[in-house]
Write a protein that holds these residues in place. Structure first.
Motif, short mmCIF file in Angstrom:
data_model
loop_
_atom_site.label_atom_id
_atom_site.label_comp_id
_atom_site.label_asym_id
_atom_site.label_seq_id
_atom_site.Cartn_x
_atom_site.Cartn_y
_atom_site.Cartn_z
N ALA A 104 -3.96 -3.53 8.80
CA ALA A 104 -3.08 -2.63 9.56
C ALA A 104 -2.46 -1.57 8.65
O ALA A 104 -2.39 -0.39 9.02
N GLN A 105 -2.02 -1.97 7.46
CA GLN A 105 -1.41 -1.02 6.53
C GLN A 105 -2.45 -0.06 5.96
O GLN A 105 -2.18 1.13 5.77
N GLY A 115 -1.78 7.51 -5.65
CA GLY A 115 -2.26 8.53 -4.72
C GLY A 115 -2.93 7.94 -3.47
O GLY A 115 -3.30 6.76 -3.43
N THR A 116 -3.11 8.81 -2.47
CA THR A 116 -3.63 8.38 -1.17
C THR A 116 -5.09 7.95 -1.22
O THR A 116 -5.46 6.91 -0.68
N LEU A 117 -5.95 8.74 -1.86
CA LEU A 117 -7.37 8.43 -1.90
C LEU A 117 -7.65 7.11 -2.61
O LEU A 117 -8.39 6.26 -2.10
N ALA A 118 -7.04 6.93 -3.78
CA ALA A 118 -7.23 5.68 -4.52
C ALA A 118 -6.69 4.49 -3.73
O ALA A 118 -7.26 3.39 -3.77
N THR A 119 -5.61 4.69 -2.99
CA THR A 119 -5.03 3.62 -2.17
C THR A 119 -5.97 3.23 -1.04
O THR A 119 -6.08 2.04 -0.70
N LYS A 120 -6.65 4.22 -0.46
CA LYS A 120 -7.62 3.93 0.60
C LYS A 120 -8.75 3.05 0.06
O LYS A 120 -9.16 2.08 0.70
N LEU A 121 -9.24 3.38 -1.11
CA LEU A 121 -10.31 2.59 -1.73
C LEU A 121 -9.80 1.18 -2.07
O LEU A 121 -10.49 0.18 -1.86
N LEU A 122 -8.59 1.12 -2.59
CA LEU A 122 -7.99 -0.16 -2.95
C LEU A 122 -7.76 -1.01 -1.70
O LEU A 122 -7.95 -2.23 -1.71
N PHE A 133 0.82 -1.21 0.00
CA PHE A 133 0.00 0.00 0.00
C PHE A 133 0.86 1.27 0.00
O PHE A 133 0.41 2.32 -0.47
N GLN A 134 2.06 1.18 0.50
CA GLN A 134 2.99 2.31 0.34
C GLN A 134 3.36 2.48 -1.13
O GLN A 134 3.46 3.61 -1.63
N ILE A 135 3.54 1.36 -1.83
CA ILE A 135 3.81 1.40 -3.27
C ILE A 135 2.62 2.03 -4.00
O ILE A 135 2.80 2.87 -4.89
N CYS A 136 1.42 1.63 -3.61
CA CYS A 136 0.21 2.17 -4.24
C CYS A 136 0.10 3.67 -4.03
O CYS A 136 -0.29 4.41 -4.94
N GLU A 137 0.45 4.14 -2.84
CA GLU A 137 0.39 5.59 -2.56
C GLU A 137 1.34 6.36 -3.46
O GLU A 137 1.03 7.47 -3.92
N HIS A 138 2.51 5.77 -3.73
CA HIS A 138 3.49 6.43 -4.59
C HIS A 138 3.01 6.49 -6.04
O HIS A 138 3.43 7.39 -6.79
N THR A 139 2.17 5.55 -6.44
CA THR A 139 1.80 5.44 -7.85
C THR A 139 0.41 5.97 -8.18
O THR A 139 0.22 6.62 -9.21
#
Length: 362
Positions: free
Chosen positions: A291-292, A78-85, A70-76
């Motif tokens: 947790a992540q 963004g935060t909002l899309a990562t939350k949904l993912l 999920f840190q990788i997802c945030e880098h690629t």
């Protein structure tokens, strides 16, 4: 989060047991419904997803060393899309863990008729919960202990079945072309896609041999799949598709005089060992995902609540074995590739595009 470390070999052992623990008993039957006598070819086509998935997650890990998924997802993205993912993956792993636990309970229920399904599931999840709390190092060591027992037992059973084998059952090969074996690969590819789970294990590796052992794990799983499918075909022939657990049914033919006969208890024992690792790995990944996703500093406080959710989901999502088999055939062949292969591929593609964009800006 979890400061423990495992080796790449331990990671490979964990994934081998995670994939084959359930597949070795149930997949040959489902594959035979479509592939018929070519069921031994289906794992070859299905393994393509496994190799592809391993390459994707290893490339993600190389681009973002020691980063969580999920840190990788945030880098690629963004935060909002990562939350949904994150919510999607939390739901996905929760349902998958519930389904795996219920599958285990239904199998054990066949031999312990008077034992309630809830007792079987809760007992296993309690053991898994304590292992998850102990951390990734303990999970890795348990897998390292169970791996040789599982592999040795499976191949010893196949060796004992050699006098019963009818190699002529394999003919004619490709009687109806490639299509039946390709259709038969639809279900096994779900299990090969589970190699996606290593994306959650790679940050905990103590060495840099993740790619090597990831590929070797796919190869070892493929070889085991082919050998077990051929064994079942040589014994049960075209009746394979009519058995719920064909490999277990085939072992009933083992009879070496009065010395060795009825080895069903061995099959049950090794299946329980392998399924314990599978449930524990999925449980652990579900906890890590949660947790992540919620950005917790410690995952241990949510181990028990998630365990209760897994039990609830196992009753809600999979009320019986018939529904479980229906889901395996109609839902999971589409859901699992999306979650385990195509979304990580999309994330990798976004990482490549963002890197090229930054290079152009410079």
């Amino acid at each position: 989060m979890d400061k423990g470390r495992i080796s790449s070999i331990q990671m490979g052992m964990m994934m081998y047991l995670t994939i084959l623990a359930t597949a070795i008993l149930t997949v040959p039957s489902i594959t035979a419904k479509y592939a018929k006598k070519d069921l031994w070819l289906s794992p070859i086509w299905a393994s393509i997803i496994g190799f592809f998935t391993v390459i994707i997650v290893i490339q993600l890990s190389k681009r973002f060393p020691r980063q969580s998924f999920f840190q990788i997802c945030e880098h690629t993205i963004g935060t909002l899309a990562t939350k949904l993912l994150g919510f999607l993956y939390f739901t996905f792993f929760l349902i998958a863990s519930g389904q795996i636990t219920r599958t285990y309970a239904e199998f054990i229920k066949v031999f312990f008729i008077k034992t309630p399904v809830s007792v079987i599931m809760i007992t296993m999840l309690l053991l898994s919960a304590f292992t998850v709390i102990a951390g990734i190092e303990v999970i890795g060591r348990v897998a390292q202990l169970f791996f040789p027992i599982f592999v040795f037992s499976v191949f010893i059973i196949i060796f004992l079945l050699l006098p019963q084998l009818e190699p002529s059952n394999i003919f004619p090969i490709l009687e109806n072309g490639l299509l039946p074996s390709l259709k038969g690969a639809i279900i096994p590819q779900i299990w090969f896609g589970e190699l996606f789970l290593i994306v959650f294990l790679l940050p905990s590796l103590s060495d840099s041999k993740g790619m090597k052992w990831g590929i070797l794990t796919v190869l070892l799983i493929l070889v085991t799949f082919i050998i077990t499918n051929i064994t079942v075909l040589f014994i049960l022939n075209q009746n394979t598709e009519f058995y719920i657990y064909p490999f277990l049914s085939a072992t009933q033919l083992v009879n070496l005089g009065d010395f060795i006969e009825s080895i069903e208890p061995i099959i049950i024992a090794i299946w329980i060992l392998g399924t314990f690792i599978k449930i524990t790995v999925f449980y652990y990944v579900t906890i890590l995902t949660t947790a992540q996703w919620l950005k917790l500093s410690d995952y241990k406080p949510i181990v028990w609540p998630i365990g209760i959710l897994i039990v609830e989901v196992s009753f809600w999502a999979v009320p019986n074995l018939m529904v479980n088999n229906h889901i395996d055939i109609t839902v999971f062949p589409f859901l699992f590739p999306i979650m385990q292969t195509f979304i990580p591929l999309f994330i990798l593609g976004m990482a490549v595009i963002r890197k090229k964009s930054k290079s152009l800006e410079i």
